[in-house]
Write an enzyme that holds these catalytic residues in place. Structure first.
Site, short mmCIF file in Angstrom:
data_model
loop_
_atom_site.label_atom_id
_atom_site.label_comp_id
_atom_site.label_asym_id
_atom_site.label_seq_id
_atom_site.Cartn_x
_atom_site.Cartn_y
_atom_site.Cartn_z
N LYS A 63 4.21 -5.36 -4.89
CA LYS A 63 2.68 -6.30 -3.48
C LYS A 63 3.04 -7.92 -3.61
O LYS A 63 2.63 -7.51 -2.70
CB LYS A 63 1.73 -6.16 -4.64
CG LYS A 63 0.87 -4.93 -5.16
CD LYS A 63 -0.13 -4.74 -5.80
CE LYS A 63 0.14 -5.14 -7.14
NZ LYS A 63 0.30 -4.88 -8.26
N ARG A 137 -9.37 -4.38 -7.85
CA ARG A 137 -8.91 -3.41 -9.24
C ARG A 137 -9.35 -1.85 -9.23
O ARG A 137 -8.77 -1.37 -10.34
CB ARG A 137 -7.92 -4.49 -10.48
CG ARG A 137 -6.91 -3.99 -10.40
CD ARG A 137 -6.43 -5.20 -11.02
NE ARG A 137 -5.04 -4.92 -11.51
CZ ARG A 137 -3.91 -6.27 -11.38
NH1 ARG A 137 -4.24 -7.07 -9.79
NH2 ARG A 137 -2.98 -6.22 -11.97
N ARG A 176 12.82 -8.33 -14.14
CA ARG A 176 12.06 -9.41 -13.53
C ARG A 176 11.89 -11.12 -13.88
O ARG A 176 11.16 -11.46 -14.88
CB ARG A 176 10.30 -8.26 -13.48
CG ARG A 176 9.58 -10.08 -12.48
CD ARG A 176 8.32 -8.59 -11.77
NE ARG A 176 7.87 -8.35 -12.79
CZ ARG A 176 5.64 -8.03 -12.26
NH1 ARG A 176 5.86 -8.04 -10.44
NH2 ARG A 176 5.63 -8.35 -13.31
N ARG A 209 7.38 -13.04 -17.58
CA ARG A 209 5.58 -13.54 -18.18
C ARG A 209 5.37 -12.72 -18.76
O ARG A 209 6.38 -11.74 -19.67
CB ARG A 209 5.06 -12.54 -16.45
CG ARG A 209 4.71 -13.04 -15.66
CD ARG A 209 4.53 -12.21 -13.92
NE ARG A 209 3.30 -11.31 -15.17
CZ ARG A 209 2.80 -10.43 -13.77
NH1 ARG A 209 2.52 -10.20 -12.84
NH2 ARG A 209 1.67 -9.27 -14.62
N ARG A 220 -0.76 -1.96 -18.94
CA ARG A 220 -0.96 -1.99 -17.47
C ARG A 220 -1.32 -0.75 -16.66
O ARG A 220 -1.65 -1.21 -15.71
CB ARG A 220 -0.24 -3.41 -16.71
CG ARG A 220 -0.67 -4.53 -17.50
CD ARG A 220 0.55 -5.64 -17.40
NE ARG A 220 0.79 -6.11 -16.18
CZ ARG A 220 1.70 -6.26 -15.55
NH1 ARG A 220 2.86 -7.08 -16.51
NH2 ARG A 220 2.33 -6.65 -14.83
P1 ATP Z 1 2.51 -7.06 -10.76
O1 ATP Z 1 2.21 -8.66 -10.55
O2 ATP Z 1 3.68 -6.73 -11.21
O3 ATP Z 1 1.80 -6.75 -9.14
P2 ATP Z 1 -0.01 -6.71 -11.85
O4 ATP Z 1 -0.47 -6.25 -10.38
O5 ATP Z 1 -0.33 -5.73 -13.32
O6 ATP Z 1 1.58 -6.78 -12.03
P3 ATP Z 1 -0.94 -9.28 -11.74
O7 ATP Z 1 -1.19 -9.14 -10.47
O8 ATP Z 1 0.12 -10.60 -11.83
O9 ATP Z 1 -0.29 -8.28 -12.48
O10 ATP Z 1 -2.38 -9.49 -12.66
C1 ATP Z 1 -1.98 -9.80 -13.82
C2 ATP Z 1 -3.43 -9.40 -15.25
O11 ATP Z 1 -3.98 -10.72 -14.48
C3 ATP Z 1 -3.53 -8.24 -15.00
O12 ATP Z 1 -3.17 -7.25 -15.85
C4 ATP Z 1 -4.85 -8.75 -15.57
O13 ATP Z 1 -5.42 -9.05 -16.72
C5 ATP Z 1 -5.43 -9.64 -14.71
N1 ATP Z 1 -5.99 -9.58 -13.45
C6 ATP Z 1 -5.11 -9.72 -11.75
N2 ATP Z 1 -6.03 -8.98 -11.41
C7 ATP Z 1 -7.65 -8.70 -11.60
C8 ATP Z 1 -8.09 -8.16 -11.02
N3 ATP Z 1 -8.07 -7.72 -9.60
N4 ATP Z 1 -9.55 -7.85 -12.09
C9 ATP Z 1 -9.12 -7.72 -13.14
N5 ATP Z 1 -7.98 -8.61 -13.73
C10 ATP Z 1 -6.78 -8.90 -12.84
MG MG Z 2 1.58 -9.28 -8.90
#
Ligand code: ATP
Ligand code: MG
Length: 329
Positions: A63, A137, A176, A209, A220
């Site tokens: 993403k 999410r 990563r 990370r 996750r």
């Molecule tokens: P990636 O970065 O690989 O896409 P990801 O989608 O799990 O992985 P991030 O989007 O960076 O990771 O989010 C990291 C953390 O931040 C999540 O695991 C969660 O704890 C929190 N977080 C991020 N967005 C949300 C959300 N919309 N609702 C609740 N928690 C969130």
């Molecule tokens: Mg991300």
């Protein structure tokens, strides 16, 4: 070619479709809806041609990488909630203190907290093209976001579902590395930094990370299947029925009440094993669905602040030195 659910931008009168799509109808729209055009659209273009996109996918699906490519190529801003939370954690804000433990455990923050931090950014960007990465999410977040955007007359126009196999994703995580201030992501096997351990653009050190270890990552991924994947069903229903934007407030012109604005969102799944494979499809999709998108001028590209968080701060005047965003004056 992509089969778009949204009709092309030709005069409504020629095809007898919803008047909300026509330029004539837009002239009849209230002031507050007419102002929601992207700054790059002309008077004759459609309000619905503004890219307001959710980048949807499993953790590690790409993403962030793909959002960054769109932002680099086109006049689009992006907001990653993961990056935003990491920034809050680093700055030890109230949200950051709440988020620290939750993020470290691979769990999700409460929906209302998330909406608050996202809405405060989006409210500055009503007339821009933007991408949300990592939000919504949960179905609850999806509903909160829709209600918020609908109130503003700026509904989502595109949801892209990145479909990448789990085994490919699991293999990526150990490789990563990220540059937290910009959100740039590197992968040692297929997208390594020019100098090992350092960001290509700033030369600053890259980090791993803390939640990118196998145990937390598995959590996750489970969290994705339990809480996030039901959103796809929610969006596929939304993509089949047009949204009606809000009616007018009493002091607006009575003629304008006759033209509620109908808008249809597009949902598209893009599959592949690498971000390069998906990028080709994504680029073609946004080009055909949003012909009004402008490419960034290469000479100015490196001076621009591409991230939404920077843009908002800059607009608020907190970054006096920040160069203006393209399209801002
Ligand atoms: P990636 O970065 O690989 O896409 P990801 O989608 O799990 O992985 P991030 O989007 O960076 O990771 O989010 C990291 C953390 O931040 C999540 O695991 C969660 O704890 C929190 N977080 C991020 N967005 C949300 C959300 N919309 N609702 C609740 N928690 C969130
Ligand atoms: Mg991300």
């Amino acid at each position: 070619m992509y089969a778009l659910r949204r009709p092309p931008a030709t005069p409504a009168t020629t095809r007898g479709r919803a008047i909300g799509y026509s330029a004539a109808a837009r002239r009849a729209l209230p002031f507050f809806l007419n102002t929601f055009r992207a700054s790059s659209t002309s008077e004759t273009e459609e309000t619905t041609n503004v890219l307001r996109m959710v980048m949807f996918g499993k953790p590690g699906a790409g993403k962030g990488t793909l959002s960054a490519r769109l932002v680099k190529k086109y006049e689009i801003l992006s907001l990653s909630t993961g990056d935003l939370l990491r920034q809050h954690i680093q700055e030890r804000t109230e949200v950051g203190r709440e988020a620290e433990e939750i993020v470290a455990q691979g769990k999700l923050l409460p929906d209302d907290v998330m909406l608050k931090i996202v809405a405060s950014k989006l409210d500055h960007l009503r007339n821009k093209h933007w991408i949300l990465d990592g939000f919504p999410r949960t179905v609850g977040q999806g509903e909160l976001l829709d209600a918020h955007l609908k109130k503003q007359g700026t509904p989502l126009s595109l949801v892209v579902n990145l479909d990448v196999p789990d085994d490919v994703i699991l293999g990526r995580i150990s490789d990563r590395w990220v540059h937290p201030p910009s959100g740039r992501v590197y992968n040692l096997s297929y997208n390594p930094p020019k100098v090992d351990g350092f960001d290509d653009e700033t030369g600053e050190p890259l980090i791993k990370r803390p939640d990118d270890n196998p145990e937390i990552f598995a959590r996750r991924l489970n969290q994705f299947y339990a809480s996030t994947s039901p959103l796809l069903e929610y969006y596929s229903k939304a993509a089949q029925k047009p949204t009606r934007l809000p009616r007018l407030t009493p002091h607006q012109h009575p003629h304008q009440l006759a033209f509620p604005f109908a808008h249809t969102m597009l949902l598209k799944t893009l599959s592949g094993k690498t971000s390069d494979e998906i990028w080709v499809q994504l680029d073609a999709l946004v080009r055909s669905a949003f012909p009004g998108l402008k490419e960034r001028s290469p000479s100015l590209e490196t001076r621009r602040r591409h991230s939404l968080s920077d843009a908002v701060v800059a607009q608020a005047g907190n970054l006096a030195q920040a160069p203006p965003l393209q399209g801002d004056s």
